[in-house]
Design a protein around this motif. Sequence first.
Motif, mmCIF file in Angstrom:
data_model
loop_
_atom_site.group_PDB
_atom_site.id
_atom_site.type_symbol
_atom_site.label_atom_id
_atom_site.label_comp_id
_atom_site.label_asym_id
_atom_site.label_seq_id
_atom_site.Cartn_x
_atom_site.Cartn_y
_atom_site.Cartn_z
ATOM 1 N N ARG A 35 0.814 -1.217 0.000
ATOM 2 C CA ARG A 35 0.000 0.000 0.000
ATOM 3 C C ARG A 35 0.844 1.261 0.000
ATOM 4 O O ARG A 35 0.592 2.209 0.736
ATOM 5 N N GLU A 36 1.869 1.255 -0.807
ATOM 6 C CA GLU A 36 2.762 2.404 -0.893
ATOM 7 C C GLU A 36 2.034 3.634 -1.433
ATOM 8 O O GLU A 36 2.296 4.748 -1.017
ATOM 9 N N TYR A 37 1.124 3.419 -2.370
ATOM 10 C CA TYR A 37 0.392 4.518 -2.986
ATOM 11 C C TYR A 37 -1.076 4.460 -2.542
ATOM 12 O O TYR A 37 -1.684 3.399 -2.512
ATOM 13 N N PRO A 38 -1.682 5.595 -2.223
ATOM 14 C CA PRO A 38 -3.064 5.602 -1.716
ATOM 15 C C PRO A 38 -4.136 5.676 -2.798
ATOM 16 O O PRO A 38 -5.234 6.132 -2.555
ATOM 17 N N HIS A 39 -3.854 5.221 -4.013
ATOM 18 C CA HIS A 39 -4.813 5.350 -5.110
ATOM 19 C C HIS A 39 -6.062 4.486 -4.930
ATOM 20 O O HIS A 39 -7.114 4.828 -5.443
ATOM 21 N N ALA A 40 -5.939 3.389 -4.229
ATOM 22 C CA ALA A 40 -7.112 2.548 -3.980
ATOM 23 C C ALA A 40 -8.154 3.322 -3.170
ATOM 24 O O ALA A 40 -9.362 3.166 -3.379
ATOM 25 N N TRP A 41 -7.689 4.187 -2.277
ATOM 26 C CA TRP A 41 -8.624 4.981 -1.490
ATOM 27 C C TRP A 41 -9.408 5.947 -2.369
ATOM 28 O O TRP A 41 -10.564 6.249 -2.105
ATOM 29 N N TYR A 42 -8.776 6.448 -3.416
ATOM 30 C CA TYR A 42 -9.490 7.325 -4.348
ATOM 31 C C TYR A 42 -10.661 6.580 -4.981
ATOM 32 O O TYR A 42 -11.778 7.096 -5.033
ATOM 33 N N LEU A 43 -10.410 5.367 -5.442
ATOM 34 C CA LEU A 43 -11.490 4.573 -6.029
ATOM 35 C C LEU A 43 -12.578 4.283 -5.007
ATOM 36 O O LEU A 43 -13.770 4.338 -5.313
ATOM 37 N N LEU A 44 -12.174 3.979 -3.781
ATOM 38 C CA LEU A 44 -13.162 3.680 -2.742
ATOM 39 C C LEU A 44 -13.968 4.913 -2.354
ATOM 40 O O LEU A 44 -15.163 4.814 -2.075
ATOM 41 N N LEU A 45 -13.341 6.069 -2.345
ATOM 42 C CA LEU A 45 -14.084 7.299 -2.047
ATOM 43 C C LEU A 45 -15.080 7.633 -3.155
ATOM 44 O O LEU A 45 -16.199 8.084 -2.880
ATOM 45 N N ARG A 46 -14.680 7.399 -4.399
ATOM 46 C CA ARG A 46 -15.634 7.597 -5.502
ATOM 47 C C ARG A 46 -16.787 6.610 -5.388
ATOM 48 O O ARG A 46 -17.941 6.949 -5.662
ATOM 49 N N ALA A 47 -16.478 5.374 -5.002
ATOM 50 C CA ALA A 47 -17.538 4.376 -4.811
ATOM 51 C C ALA A 47 -18.451 4.775 -3.659
ATOM 52 O O ALA A 47 -19.677 4.604 -3.740
ATOM 53 N N ALA A 48 -17.885 5.325 -2.585
ATOM 54 C CA ALA A 48 -18.709 5.771 -1.457
ATOM 55 C C ALA A 48 -19.628 6.916 -1.878
ATOM 56 O O ALA A 48 -20.793 6.972 -1.469
ATOM 57 N N GLY A 65 -24.346 -5.470 8.501
ATOM 58 C CA GLY A 65 -22.997 -5.293 7.994
ATOM 59 C C GLY A 65 -22.659 -6.167 6.805
ATOM 60 O O GLY A 65 -21.996 -5.723 5.874
ATOM 61 N N VAL A 66 -23.126 -7.424 6.796
ATOM 62 C CA VAL A 66 -22.794 -8.338 5.709
ATOM 63 C C VAL A 66 -23.477 -7.900 4.415
ATOM 64 O O VAL A 66 -22.844 -7.844 3.357
ATOM 65 N N ALA A 67 -24.749 -7.578 4.488
ATOM 66 C CA ALA A 67 -25.480 -7.124 3.299
ATOM 67 C C ALA A 67 -24.942 -5.781 2.819
ATOM 68 O O ALA A 67 -24.844 -5.537 1.618
ATOM 69 N N GLU A 68 -24.577 -4.927 3.758
ATOM 70 C CA GLU A 68 -24.023 -3.613 3.407
ATOM 71 C C GLU A 68 -22.695 -3.776 2.665
ATOM 72 O O GLU A 68 -22.445 -3.096 1.670
ATOM 73 N N LEU A 69 -21.878 -4.689 3.131
ATOM 74 C CA LEU A 69 -20.596 -4.945 2.484
ATOM 75 C C LEU A 69 -20.802 -5.471 1.067
ATOM 76 O O LEU A 69 -20.115 -5.052 0.138
ATOM 77 N N ALA A 70 -21.773 -6.352 0.884
ATOM 78 C CA ALA A 70 -22.065 -6.894 -0.451
ATOM 79 C C ALA A 70 -22.565 -5.790 -1.386
ATOM 80 O O ALA A 70 -22.153 -5.730 -2.550
ATOM 81 N N ARG A 71 -23.434 -4.909 -0.884
ATOM 82 C CA ARG A 71 -23.928 -3.802 -1.713
ATOM 83 C C ARG A 71 -22.788 -2.861 -2.105
ATOM 84 O O ARG A 71 -22.702 -2.405 -3.238
ATOM 85 N N PHE A 72 -21.914 -2.598 -1.151
ATOM 86 C CA PHE A 72 -20.801 -1.692 -1.441
ATOM 87 C C PHE A 72 -19.818 -2.332 -2.419
ATOM 88 O O PHE A 72 -19.270 -1.648 -3.281
ATOM 89 N N ARG A 73 -19.599 -3.643 -2.297
ATOM 90 C CA ARG A 73 -18.727 -4.336 -3.257
ATOM 91 C C ARG A 73 -19.246 -4.184 -4.680
ATOM 92 O O ARG A 73 -18.468 -4.026 -5.615
ATOM 93 N N GLU A 74 -20.551 -4.257 -4.866
ATOM 94 C CA GLU A 74 -21.149 -4.071 -6.190
ATOM 95 C C GLU A 74 -20.849 -2.673 -6.732
ATOM 96 O O GLU A 74 -20.521 -2.510 -7.904
ATOM 97 N N VAL A 75 -20.981 -1.676 -5.872
ATOM 98 C CA VAL A 75 -20.721 -0.298 -6.291
ATOM 99 C C VAL A 75 -19.238 -0.127 -6.632
ATOM 100 O O VAL A 75 -18.898 0.521 -7.628
ATOM 101 N N VAL A 76 -18.361 -0.710 -5.825
ATOM 102 C CA VAL A 76 -16.922 -0.647 -6.104
ATOM 103 C C VAL A 76 -16.633 -1.273 -7.459
ATOM 104 O O VAL A 76 -15.863 -0.734 -8.262
ATOM 105 N N GLY A 77 -17.267 -2.407 -7.752
ATOM 106 C CA GLY A 77 -17.097 -3.050 -9.053
ATOM 107 C C GLY A 77 -17.536 -2.155 -10.194
ATOM 108 O O GLY A 77 -16.885 -2.096 -11.242
ATOM 109 N N GLY A 78 -18.628 -1.427 -10.014
ATOM 110 C CA GLY A 78 -19.106 -0.509 -11.044
ATOM 111 C C GLY A 78 -18.159 0.652 -11.275
ATOM 112 O O GLY A 78 -17.890 1.032 -12.416
ATOM 113 N N VAL A 79 -17.623 1.223 -10.195
ATOM 114 C CA VAL A 79 -16.671 2.329 -10.321
ATOM 115 C C VAL A 79 -15.393 1.835 -10.997
ATOM 116 O O VAL A 79 -14.851 2.508 -11.882
#
Length: 150
Positions: A35-48, A65-79
């Motif tokens: 995790r040298e570069y924080p670019h993954a957080w950029y994608l996650l913030l856009r997904a949020a 929490g489990v259903a919320e995580l699954a819904r958020f994973r879908e959004v992350v996949g779309g972004v």
Amino acid sequence: RHSCDVRMVRTRSVEEEHAAPAAEDWAWMLEVEGREYPHAWYLLLRAADRFRATQGRWPGEGEDGVAELARFREVVGGVCADMGVPPSRIEEELVQEMVRYGGSELHSIAAVVGGMGAQEVTKVLLRQFVPASGTFIFNGVTGKSALCVF
């Protein structure tokens, strides 16, 4: 007198950034170990942001929490698909962390980002230094930051 210090600074608007992301320029950073570069957080913030736009709340503010995580994973996949980045490059631990904190705003992170913002505004107002052009990302876990053009 100071003609050697004259610079032309061009930046992209947020609308341009969202319409045509330049992921091919920085997606390789998601492959770096540790995790040298924080670019993954950029994608996650856009997904949020997208999650909030569709669900009306931040990820993690729901009850299950489990259903919320699954819904958020879908959004992350779309972004990731929109930006041309394989979703497998985003570590599962980071996705879980994004859902776990549920839209909280940590005062220490807000202080660092606010200080950086104030510094850049001062540069523009004083017309003395060249302001940063890009998106500033700060990873409070590792203390690393990056200034990226997306």
